[in-house]
Design a protein around this motif. Structure first.
Motif, PDB file in Angstrom:
ATOM      1  N   GLU A   1     -13.635  31.156  67.030  1.00 43.66           N
ATOM      2  CA  GLU A   1     -14.149  31.237  65.661  1.00 43.66           C
ATOM      3  C   GLU A   1     -15.663  31.036  65.635  1.00 43.66           C
ATOM      4  OE1 GLU A   1     -12.031  28.440  63.303  1.00 43.66           O
ATOM      5  OE2 GLU A   1     -10.194  29.653  63.183  1.00 43.66           O
ATOM      6  N   TYR A   2     -16.132  30.060  66.403  1.00 42.37           N
ATOM      7  CA  TYR A   2     -17.578  29.814  66.462  1.00 42.37           C
ATOM      8  C   TYR A   2     -18.307  31.029  67.032  1.00 42.37           C
ATOM      9  CZ  TYR A   2     -22.048  28.059  68.159  1.00 42.37           C
ATOM     10  OH  TYR A   2     -23.388  27.899  68.418  1.00 42.37           O
TER      11      TYR A   2
ATOM     12  N   GLY B   1     -21.233  37.671  64.725  1.00 44.31           N
ATOM     13  CA  GLY B   1     -21.245  38.427  63.469  1.00 44.31           C
ATOM     14  C   GLY B   1     -22.582  38.311  62.761  1.00 44.31           C
ATOM     15  N   GLN B   2     -23.132  37.094  62.726  1.00 40.10           N
ATOM     16  CA  GLN B   2     -24.440  36.895  62.093  1.00 40.10           C
ATOM     17  C   GLN B   2     -25.536  37.635  62.854  1.00 40.10           C
ATOM     18  OE1 GLN B   2     -24.923  32.643  61.919  1.00 40.10           O
ATOM     19  NE2 GLN B   2     -23.476  32.392  60.216  1.00 40.10           N
TER      20      GLN B   2
ATOM     21  N   ASN C   1     -29.374  30.892  66.914  1.00 40.30           N
ATOM     22  CA  ASN C   1     -28.179  31.658  67.270  1.00 40.30           C
ATOM     23  C   ASN C   1     -28.209  31.985  68.761  1.00 40.30           C
ATOM     24  OD1 ASN C   1     -26.081  33.528  67.580  1.00 40.30           O
ATOM     25  ND2 ASN C   1     -26.387  34.385  65.542  1.00 40.30           N
TER      26      ASN C   1
ATOM     27  N   LYS D   1     -17.272  34.117  67.175  1.00 38.84           N
ATOM     28  CA  LYS D   1     -17.160  35.259  66.267  1.00 38.84           C
ATOM     29  C   LYS D   1     -18.176  35.151  65.131  1.00 38.84           C
ATOM     30  CE  LYS D   1     -13.815  37.753  63.392  1.00 38.84           C
ATOM     31  NZ  LYS D   1     -12.414  37.771  62.887  1.00 38.84           N
ATOM     32  N   THR D   2     -18.346  33.940  64.606  1.00 35.82           N
ATOM     33  CA  THR D   2     -19.304  33.730  63.514  1.00 35.82           C
ATOM     34  C   THR D   2     -20.732  34.008  63.968  1.00 35.82           C
ATOM     35  OG1 THR D   2     -17.881  32.043  62.512  1.00 35.82           O
ATOM     36  CG2 THR D   2     -20.197  32.062  61.852  1.00 35.82           C
ATOM     37  N   GLN D   3     -21.098  33.461  65.125  1.00 35.01           N
ATOM     38  CA  GLN D   3     -22.461  33.635  65.625  1.00 35.01           C
ATOM     39  C   GLN D   3     -22.752  35.095  65.970  1.00 35.01           C
ATOM     40  OE1 GLN D   3     -24.829  31.180  65.724  1.00 35.01           O
ATOM     41  NE2 GLN D   3     -23.286  29.970  64.662  1.00 35.01           N
TER      42      GLN D   3
END
Length: 355
Positions: free
Chosen positions: A291-292, A298-299, A46, A294-296
């Motif tokens: 989106e990418y 968020g994780q 990440n 935000k996902t990273q």
């Protein structure tokens, strides 16, 4: 056979866990060593997750440093670095260390020969792998005791013996223990360690015929010694269990500590937060990148929160143990009280599988 279709109502209760909840439960039950591995894997995969390390001053540029170095000094430095790179690294074993000391000692040649045989017979702990008398020739036996005494005087003190009890006694004598104190110490090491571990101090004081204060002093001295002195020169990597919690008695008080020092401090890289703000200026064009990101992020944020939750829950469990088992921690194993997971879970207000 006649088949009929009919409608019926059924009431069911189901609990579905989302990915975030499952990950949180998994982290909660991981031992510290496995949690470290999980965090390291997250740091590698990440890009938005980084260590929250203090900023250091930037190093001076190579040009500025090189200006201060003369041509002669630079050449000498380069030659030294080349020599270091080509040098063969060789670990010093216990046998190497002892033989080196033996070579620097003026001693009878026959005693030296016996000593080298005995040194080759030592294991990584510094103990004899075979009885010394079984590896010597009859004509070498008269020099056995002198050779043993010589080896036991070398660094590390306490090698050249049969077991850890002999090693502890040799170390104690080397540190100056003698007289009645030596007799009591030998009795403690040879006969009373199991009773001390069981908290039977009263029995030990009677067996050794000493006061409790003297016993405490002897036991504290014993704990300062090394049961396996030869391991100092062992290249074997032992795996240690890292405790999540520690409860120690300090100045008559029980102190609870959560071991957070073994875990790195995590944070989200500020540069990615700035990048997210810039990408939001044109959401349509940067939709996939947003989106990418935000996902990273968020994780990464989930992992940070889950580690914090784990530490908080551990501390709550530790407080319960401290409260329910105070007598055990203060006075020894014989004062332990029955305690089941369900009771702890109810107090901490989590499911018992988490405990």
């Amino acid at each position: 056979m006649e088949l009929n279709s009919a409608l019926s109502l059924q009431q069911k209760q189901q609990l579905k866990l989302n990915t975030k909840m499952l990950q949180s439960l998994q982290l909660m039950t991981l031992p510290l060593s496995e949690l470290q591995t999980t965090i390291n894997e997250a740091l590698e995969t990440n890009p938005t997750l980084v260590l929250n390390a203090p900023k250091h001053a930037s190093s001076p540029s190579y040009d500025r440093v090189s200006d201060r170095v003369s041509a002669q000094g630079y050449e000498a430095s380069a030659n030294f670095n080349e020599w270091m790179e080509n040098a063969v690294f060789q670990e010093v074993t216990l046998q190497d260390h002892l033989n080196e000391q033996l070579g620097c000692t003026r001693v009878n040649s026959k005693v030296e020969t016996v000593a080298r045989i005995l040194i080759s017979n030592l294991d990584k702990k510094g103990f004899h792998t075979s009885p010394p008398s079984s590896i010597l020739k009859p004509e070498q036996m008269p020099f056995l005791q002198d050779a043993l005494t010589l080896i036991q005087s070398f660094d590390p003190i306490g090698v050249g013996v049969t077991n850890y009890k002999e090693s502890l006694i040799v170390q104690a004598r080397a540190l100056g223990i003698k007289g009645e104190e030596e007799i009591a110490f030998c009795g403690l090491v040879n006969n009373e360690l199991e009773k001390m571990r069981a908290g039977k101090k009263t029995e030990v004081t009677k067996d050794l015929n000493i006061e409790e204060e003297d016993l405490d002093a002897l036991y504290e001295f014993l704990q300062s010694l090394t049961p396996y002195p030869g391991l100092k020169y062992s290249s074997d990597l032992d795996e240690y269990i890292i405790p999540d919690l520690s409860i120690k008695k300090e100045k008559g008080q029980l102190i609870l500590r959560v071991n957070t020092s073994a875990l790195p401090l995590l944070t989200i890289d500020p540069s990615y937060q700035e990048m997210e703000a810039e990408l939001k200026e044109d959401k349509k064009q940067n939709k996939e990148a947003l989106e990418y990101l935000k996902t990273q992020m968020g994780q990464a944020n989930d992992l940070i929160q889950q580690v914090e939750l784990r530490n908080t829950t551990l501390e709550k469990v530790g407080v319960v143990l401290l409260d329910k088992q105070r007598d055990y921690f203060m006075y020894g194993p014989q004062f332990i009280h029955p305690l089941i997971l369900k009771d702890v879970a109810e107090i901490v207000q989590v499911h018992e599988t988490t405990i």
